[in-house]
Design an enzyme around this catalytic site. Structure first.
Site, short mmCIF file in Angstrom:
data_model
loop_
_atom_site.label_atom_id
_atom_site.label_comp_id
_atom_site.label_asym_id
_atom_site.label_seq_id
_atom_site.Cartn_x
_atom_site.Cartn_y
_atom_site.Cartn_z
N LYS A 67 0.81 -1.24 0.00
CA LYS A 67 0.00 0.00 0.00
C LYS A 67 0.84 1.28 0.00
CE LYS A 67 -4.08 -2.04 2.00
NZ LYS A 67 -5.18 -2.02 2.93
N ASP A 103 -10.02 2.64 2.22
CA ASP A 103 -10.04 1.88 3.49
C ASP A 103 -10.72 2.66 4.60
OD1 ASP A 103 -8.77 -0.47 2.67
OD2 ASP A 103 -6.76 0.29 3.14
P1 ATR Z 1 -1.13 -3.16 5.76
O1 ATR Z 1 -0.77 -2.51 4.47
O2 ATR Z 1 -2.20 -4.19 5.65
O3 ATR Z 1 -1.40 -2.24 6.89
P2 ATR Z 1 1.60 -3.37 6.44
O4 ATR Z 1 1.80 -2.06 5.82
O5 ATR Z 1 2.55 -4.47 6.14
O6 ATR Z 1 0.18 -3.97 6.14
O7 ATR Z 1 1.50 -3.09 8.00
C1 ATR Z 1 1.68 -4.05 8.87
C2 ATR Z 1 1.39 -3.55 10.29
O8 ATR Z 1 1.31 -4.70 11.09
C3 ATR Z 1 2.48 -2.70 10.89
O9 ATR Z 1 1.94 -1.88 11.88
C4 ATR Z 1 3.40 -3.76 11.51
O10 ATR Z 1 4.13 -3.32 12.61
P3 ATR Z 1 5.63 -2.73 12.44
O11 ATR Z 1 5.48 -1.27 12.09
O12 ATR Z 1 6.25 -2.95 13.75
O13 ATR Z 1 6.28 -3.53 11.33
C5 ATR Z 1 2.37 -4.73 12.02
N1 ATR Z 1 2.94 -6.08 12.08
C6 ATR Z 1 3.19 -6.92 11.07
N2 ATR Z 1 3.72 -8.06 11.52
C7 ATR Z 1 3.82 -7.94 12.85
C8 ATR Z 1 4.28 -8.79 13.91
N3 ATR Z 1 4.77 -10.00 13.65
N4 ATR Z 1 4.20 -8.33 15.16
C9 ATR Z 1 3.72 -7.10 15.43
N5 ATR Z 1 3.28 -6.24 14.48
C10 ATR Z 1 3.31 -6.67 13.22
#
Ligand code: ATR
Length: 278
Positions: A67, A103
């Site tokens: 995104k 969204d």
């Molecule tokens: P989307 O576009 O669907 O929002 P994204 O941009 O990949 O997906 O965002 C993922 C979100 O989930 C982020 O807030 C990420 O946290 P970080 O900023 O710390 O990366 C969070 N996230 C993804 N995997 C995670 C995990 N294993 N534990 C905690 N937070 C996670």
């Protein structure tokens, strides 16, 4: 009739209900569109965007993890996509790719369908990624009091900063006492991370203390009930999964691409039946 192609780019996308939903809607309306899932793995989504131009693909939804990258790659950003730097909808306008974001409006419409008004409500949003960005913006616009909770402090603070022209959002790191307290005291908790899609995932909130009177919305719809929603249910909170947001954000995207009104309630019942295996 030549089918016009729509689609979704992201990874993983095999679980996505967007193709079934949009194809169902196009059939109901008698439109010649086919909506396809394109699995575009980690790395830049640029080749996929170039392919949209080369193949004349009319529009795509963009999901995890593209995104924010898509916002940097399109030819033009409009509306919320420009405000928060995240795109969930790309439209091919004579070879120029226009990025929008549905969204936030989709999420707020999903809340309102449940007669939940975020105005003046203490709201915790877990996650600071592409989905969180426009959900947070929409919540601020509706007058919610916002706390962002995220694993990586830098990303959480950065989002609070991006949102600052639109309202005040505080930030607490996921593992902090402040985050647990904000969640315990919240009227509405919104879960926007991918945590919960897999059985082995840990809870996205450490030590959650859910209770009656709270609304917990998880934007995940597959599985239907994440570990977080089950826990919130058990403690008397009202729980909602991401199916309604899927429909309303999809509806807004569909309107951008086709100019037609999306059959929302029919799509929602169709998806519920589908998830029940019908
Ligand atoms: P989307 O576009 O669907 O929002 P994204 O941009 O990949 O997906 O965002 C993922 C979100 O989930 C982020 O807030 C990420 O946290 P970080 O900023 O710390 O990366 C969070 N996230 C993804 N995997 C995670 C995990 N294993 N534990 C905690 N937070 C996670």
């Amino acid at each position: 009739m030549t089918d016009k192609v729509l689609g979704i780019i992201g990874h993983p996308v095999s679980h996505s209900l967007s193709p079934a939903m949009h194809n169902h809607a196009a059939r109901i309306l008698g439109l010649g569109y086919s909506y396809v899932a394109f699995d575009v793995g980690p790395g830049s989504p640029k080749p996929a965007l170039d392919a949209m131009r080369a193949l004349g693909i009319v529009g795509v939804n963009v999901t995890v993890p593209h995104k924010e990258a898509a916002a940097r790659l399109v030819d033009k950003l409009e509306g919320d996509a420009a405000r928060v730097g995240a795109v969930n909808t790309i439209t091919n306008v004579n070879g120029a790719l226009v990025g929008s974001n549905t969204d936030g409006i989709g999420f707020v419409r999903a809340l309102k369908r449940e007669k939940i008004d975020p105005a003046g409500k203490k709201t915790v949003v877990v996650g600071a990624g592409g989905s969180s960005r426009s959900i947070c913006l929409a919540l601020l616009r509706e007058g919610a009091f916002l706390t962002i909770v995220n694993r990586t402090p830098e990303a959480g603070r950065n989002l609070a900063r991006i949102l600052s022209p639109f309202g005040k959002a505080s930030f607490s790191p996921s593992s902090s006492r402040q985050a647990a307290e904000a969640a315990a005291g919240a009227d509405i908790i919104v879960q926007t991370t991918p945590l919960g899609m897999r059985k082995s995932d840990p809870l996205p909130l450490a030590d959650p203390r859910f209770h009656k009177g709270q609304v917990v919305y998880d934007i995940i719809y597959s599985p239907e009930r994440t570990k977080l929603l089950k826990l919130a249910d058990k403690h008397g909170a009202r729980t909602i999964n991401g199916l309604s947001m899927l429909v309303f954000q999809g509806s807004e995207s569909f309107k951008i691409w086709t100019g037609r009104r999306f059959p929302e309630e029919k799509a929602l019942s169709f998806l519920k039946r589908k998830l029940k295996g019908g």
